[in-house]
Design an enzyme around this catalytic site. Structure first.
Site, short mmCIF file in Angstrom:
data_model
loop_
_atom_site.label_atom_id
_atom_site.label_comp_id
_atom_site.label_asym_id
_atom_site.label_seq_id
_atom_site.Cartn_x
_atom_site.Cartn_y
_atom_site.Cartn_z
CG ASP A 159 -20.52 48.16 42.52
OD1 ASP A 159 -20.34 47.03 43.01
OD2 ASP A 159 -20.26 48.44 41.34
CB VAL A 160 -15.66 48.08 45.22
CG1 VAL A 160 -14.16 48.13 44.91
CG2 VAL A 160 -15.95 48.76 46.56
#
Length: 244
Positions: A14-15
Site C-alpha cells: 500500500d502506498v
C-alpha cells in the site's frame, strides 16, 4: 507461525498512508488555506471529516475526489468555498512527502525483493509518489490500471496474475500496509502473508483511513518501514543453522 522474512520474493505495498504521509499532506494544505483566510483547523478533526466525506456513494478516484471532498468539509471547518480550493487540495498530492523512513527503507528492501506498488491512487499521483520514494518499484498497480480499488479482491487478483507471469506465486508475496480496512483484512481472506505497518501507533483512532469492521491480527507487525527493513537485515545476518 509465518515464514521467515527471507522466504519471500516479492513485497507488495500500500502506498498512501504506508509510504506517503497523506494525512500530513491533507492537513498541511488545509492549514495553509485556513491561515490565508485568517482562521485555523484542527488536524484530527479535519481528518475525521475527510474520512466521512471520502467514503460515500459519491466517492470518485483518489486524489481527484479531493475536489468534491473539500466542498463537503470546508463549511464544517470554516474554510472558504470555491472549486479552486478543492483543486488546490487535489494538486497538493503531487508534493506530498514520504514518511521520513520510507525512502531509505525501500532502497534497502529493493536489494533483496521485487517491490510492487498497489495503490488506490490514480496513475498521475502515483508517478509523483514513486519519484518521492526514489522510484524503487519493480511494478506498480493503480486504480487506473485495475479499474477497482482495494479492498476489492479483483485488485489483488491482477497482482497475483502478474506475479505468476513473472514466475512466482501468491505464496512468494508479503503484503505490507498500514490500512486494516483496505489491505490487512482482505489480504488475510485471500490467503496472503501480511505485514502491518502501524503508522499511527502513537495516535488514537484511524485518522484519515476508514475503520475496519473487525481488527485482523497480522503475520508481521512493525511501527515503521525502518523497523521492517531492520528486521530483514537482522534475519539475513543471523548465523545459518546447519542440519546434521
Amino acid at each position: 507461525m509465518p515464514k521467515s522474512l527471507l522466504n519471500f520474493k516479492y513485497l507488495t505495498f500500500d502506498v498512501v498512508g504506508t509510504l506517503i504521509d497523506f494525512e500530513a499532506g491533507i492537513t498541511g494544505c488545509l492549514t495553509e488555506i485556513a491561515a490565508e483566510a485568517g482562521t485555523t483547523v484542527d488536524g484530527e478533526a479535519a481528518l475525521a471529516l475527510y474520512r466521512e466525506a471520502r467514503y460515500t456513494d459519491a466517492t470518485g478516484l483518489f486524489p481527484d475526489d479531493l475536489v468534491r471532498v473539500y466542498s463537503v468539509i470546508a463549511p464544517k471547518l470554516g474554510l472558504p468555498a470555491g472549486t479552486q480550493y478543492g483543486e488546490r487540495l487535489r494538486d497538493s498530492a503531487a508534493s506530498w512527502a514520504g514518511f521520513p523512513d520510507s525512502r531509505d527503507a525501500m532502497a534497502r528492501l529493493a536489494k533483496r525483493y521485487k517491490l510492487i506498488a498497489m495503490t488506490n491512487a490514480r496513475r498521475w499521483a502515483f508517478t509523483h509518489f514513486s519519484r518521492e520514494l526514489g522510484d524503487p518499484f519493480y511494478a506498480g498497480f493503480t486504480a487506473d490500471d485495475t479499474g477497482v480499488e482495494k479492498p476489492n479482491p479483483a485488485f489483488f487478483q491482477q497482482v497475483f496474475d502478474f506475479v505468476e507471469r513473472d514466475g512466482g506465486s501468491k505464496d512468494d508475496i508479503l503484503h505490507v500496509a498500514q490500512s486494516q480496512y483496505h489491505d490487512i483484512g482482505v489480504s488475510r481472506r485471500l490467503g496472503m502473508t501480511n505485514c502491518w505497518i502501524q503508522r499511527r501507533h502513537a495516535q488514537k483512532g484511524y485518522g484519515g483511513t476508514i475503520e475496519p469492521a473487525e481488527f485482523t491480527e497480522p503475520d508481521f507487525h512493525f511501527r515503521s518501514m525502518a523497523e521492517l527493513a531492520d528486521a530483514v537485515d537482522v534475519v539475513a545476518a543471523a548465523p545459518k543453522t546447519v542440519s546434521a
